[in-house]
Design a protein around this motif. Structure first.
Motif, PDB file in Angstrom:
ATOM      1  N   GLN A 252       0.841  -1.204   0.000  1.00  0.00           N
ATOM      2  CA  GLN A 252       0.000   0.000   0.000  1.00  0.00           C
ATOM      3  C   GLN A 252       0.872   1.249   0.000  1.00  0.00           C
ATOM      4  O   GLN A 252       1.886   1.303   0.703  1.00  0.00           O
TER       5      GLN A 252
ATOM      6  N   ASN B 262     -15.090  -2.623   4.612  1.00  0.00           N
ATOM      7  CA  ASN B 262     -14.149  -2.641   5.744  1.00  0.00           C
ATOM      8  C   ASN B 262     -14.715  -1.798   6.895  1.00  0.00           C
ATOM      9  O   ASN B 262     -15.102  -0.664   6.693  1.00  0.00           O
TER      10      ASN B 262
ATOM     11  N   ASP C  83     -15.333  -2.508  11.499  1.00  0.00           N
ATOM     12  CA  ASP C  83     -16.068  -2.955  12.696  1.00  0.00           C
ATOM     13  C   ASP C  83     -16.690  -4.352  12.579  1.00  0.00           C
ATOM     14  O   ASP C  83     -17.718  -4.618  13.207  1.00  0.00           O
TER      15      ASP C  83
ATOM     16  N   ARG D 162      -9.013  -4.754  13.054  1.00  0.00           N
ATOM     17  CA  ARG D 162      -8.916  -4.901  14.510  1.00  0.00           C
ATOM     18  C   ARG D 162      -9.586  -6.180  15.004  1.00  0.00           C
ATOM     19  O   ARG D 162      -9.177  -6.736  16.018  1.00  0.00           O
TER      20      ARG D 162
HETATM   21  C1  LIG Z   1      -3.122   0.784  14.514  1.00  0.00           C
HETATM   22  C2  LIG Z   1      -3.750   0.989  13.167  1.00  0.00           C
HETATM   23  C3  LIG Z   1      -2.938   1.119  12.041  1.00  0.00           C
HETATM   24  C4  LIG Z   1      -3.515   1.276  10.766  1.00  0.00           C
HETATM   25  N1  LIG Z   1      -2.713   1.387   9.654  1.00  0.00           N
HETATM   26  C5  LIG Z   1      -3.282   1.506   8.418  1.00  0.00           C
HETATM   27  C6  LIG Z   1      -2.490   1.537   7.230  1.00  0.00           C
HETATM   28  O1  LIG Z   1      -1.255   1.435   7.238  1.00  0.00           O
HETATM   29  N2  LIG Z   1      -3.136   1.678   6.041  1.00  0.00           N
HETATM   30  C7  LIG Z   1      -4.515   1.768   5.960  1.00  0.00           C
HETATM   31  O2  LIG Z   1      -5.054   1.875   4.864  1.00  0.00           O
HETATM   32  N3  LIG Z   1      -5.266   1.692   7.057  1.00  0.00           N
HETATM   33  C8  LIG Z   1      -4.689   1.558   8.271  1.00  0.00           C
HETATM   34  N4  LIG Z   1      -5.496   1.447   9.373  1.00  0.00           N
HETATM   35  C9  LIG Z   1      -6.961   1.320   9.192  1.00  0.00           C
HETATM   36  C10 LIG Z   1      -7.340  -0.156   9.065  1.00  0.00           C
HETATM   37  O3  LIG Z   1      -6.733  -0.753   7.936  1.00  0.00           O
HETATM   38  C11 LIG Z   1      -8.871  -0.328   8.936  1.00  0.00           C
HETATM   39  O4  LIG Z   1      -9.321   0.404   7.825  1.00  0.00           O
HETATM   40  C12 LIG Z   1      -9.609   0.175  10.171  1.00  0.00           C
HETATM   41  O5  LIG Z   1      -9.023  -0.347  11.350  1.00  0.00           O
HETATM   42  C13 LIG Z   1     -11.094  -0.220  10.103  1.00  0.00           C
HETATM   43  O6  LIG Z   1     -11.237  -1.616   9.957  1.00  0.00           O
HETATM   44  P1  LIG Z   1     -11.524  -2.585  11.233  1.00  0.00           P
HETATM   45  O7  LIG Z   1     -12.730  -2.006  11.933  1.00  0.00           O
HETATM   46  O8  LIG Z   1     -11.778  -3.931  10.641  1.00  0.00           O
HETATM   47  O9  LIG Z   1     -10.328  -2.510  12.102  1.00  0.00           O
HETATM   48  C14 LIG Z   1      -4.938   1.324  10.638  1.00  0.00           C
HETATM   49  C15 LIG Z   1      -5.742   1.199  11.776  1.00  0.00           C
HETATM   50  C16 LIG Z   1      -5.171   1.033  13.030  1.00  0.00           C
HETATM   51  C17 LIG Z   1      -6.076   0.877  14.227  1.00  0.00           C
END
Ligand SMILES: Cc1cc2nc3c(=O)[nH]c(=O)nc-3n(C[C@H](O)[C@H](O)[C@H](O)COP(=O)(O)O)c2cc1C
Length: 324
Positions: A65, A194, A196, A220
């Motif tokens: 990415q 994507n 939650d 997460r």
């Molecule tokens: C600690 C952390 C680091 C993240 N790093 C990136 C990243 O490098 N690139 C990106 O597109 N999103 C990043 N995100 C966002 C996640 O990829 C994802 O979109 C977000 O957590 C929502 O999805 P989830 O609810 O399944 O966690 C990050 C989120 C967190 C919490």
């Protein structure tokens, strides 16, 4: 359903990815790599090249990415990734952090759709490999999304991963499913959801509401419960002892590999503590152990606290990430 592992900067580097792949992967189609910041110097940081190297991504489909706002610079990175053998690259148009947004990068690109369009024009011009986008739905309001989607629709986006929050939300509030349904209806590229999905129940509720969506990115939810996919597939281990044994082995593998790769106990413990921000939710009555893990300054102290946590705390069935 195709499942993707979300990029999580600072956590899902190659050490975590390989451990997850060996212990819990029961069908991740793509692992998205934490973002690489594009700059004029090109792709030459040791840490980034290590994460991209073939030996660190064996047996899995890794998608790098990129984060940036200069189309020509990004196109150069894409050509380089293509030469390295990558067949797909993803662009980050969602990172909400001030230092990124103020430079018109990440979600900052969403504030100016004319600029966004010119940027994408340069990125897609002669791109030798598939280019996908991971986006939020706006900076301040979901009303911005219609215009943003129109911009994406002008380019051959290989797939559009939608995290239906605005930048102002960071990770608060609920994903905006109405905005997501707009992407499903009006988006030209295949749409991936994507946001939650933390438990089997969340997954079932989502797929009931969006039966046509055939790809989901988990972040997460997998960090908190690495066995989430096995639960979704109904293939989870049956006894608590088995689950603990597997999770402990997974933990020990990550701990060992970080220990080899990082300099000093402090860095090692910092990484492990970050992981426990998520994995803690698997355990009942964990508070005193988690506190002790957070306070640990020495590896021996950390190790004995983790042992005690595994020994003394029950695992909560179907546990998921809990946002603060
Ligand atoms: C600690 C952390 C680091 C993240 N790093 C990136 C990243 O490098 N690139 C990106 O597109 N999103 C990043 N995100 C966002 C996640 O990829 C994802 O979109 C977000 O957590 C929502 O999805 P989830 O609810 O399944 O966690 C990050 C989120 C967190 C919490």
């Amino acid at each position: 359903m195709d499942f993707y592992f979300a990029p999580l900067e600072g956590i899902t580097g190659y050490i975590y990815r390989n451990a997850f792949h060996d212990f819990f992967d029961c069908g991740i189609c793509k692992y998205f790599l934490p973002f690489i910041a594009v700059n004029q110097n090109g792709l030459n940081k040791r840490r980034e090249l290590e994460d991209l190297s073939e030996e660190h991504n064996r047996g899995m489909r890794a998608v790098p990415q990129l984060l940036g706002n200069k189309g020509k610079e990004m196109a150069g990175y894409i050509r380089r990734l293509s030469q390295m053998g990558y067949g797909e690259v993803n662009i980050n148009i969602g990172c909400p952090y001030q230092t990124v947004v103020s430079k018109k990068k990440g979600a900052g690109l969403l504030a100016d759709t004319d600029y966004l369009s010119r940027f994408l024009e340069e990125v897609f011009e002669d791109a030798p490999i598939a280019v996908s986008i991971k986006t939020r739905i706006g900076m301040e309001s979901a009303e911005e999304f219609e215009e943003i989607l129109k911009v994406y629709n002008q380019y051959p986006v290989a797939e559009l991963i939608v995290h239906p929050r605005v930048r102002e939300d960071f990770y608060k509030n609920n994903p905006d499913l109405l905005a997501f349904s707009h992407a499903v209806k009006a988006g030209r590229a295949p749409i991936c959801y994507n946001g939650d999905i933390f438990t089997r129940k969340d997954y079932q509720t989502f797929t009931k509401a969006f039966p046509e969506t055939d790809r989901i990115m988990l972040g997460r939810g997998l960090l908190a419960n690495p066995g989430l996919l096995t639960e979704i597939f109904g293939q989870e281990l049956k006894t608590e002892a088995e689950k603990k044994e597997k999770l402990k082995a997974f933990h020990d593998r990550i701990y060992r590999d970080y220990g080899k790769a990082l300099y000093g106990e402090k860095n090692l413990l910092f990484k492990m503590k970050e992981l426990w921000n998520y994995m803690q939710f698997l355990f009942a009555e964990r508070e005193k152990y988690i506190k002790k893990i957070r306070k640990a300054n020495r590896a021996a102290e950390y190790e004995s606290t983790v042992e005690s946590l595994f020994y003394n705390c029950h695992m909560i069935p179907e546990a998921g990430f809990i946002a603060e």
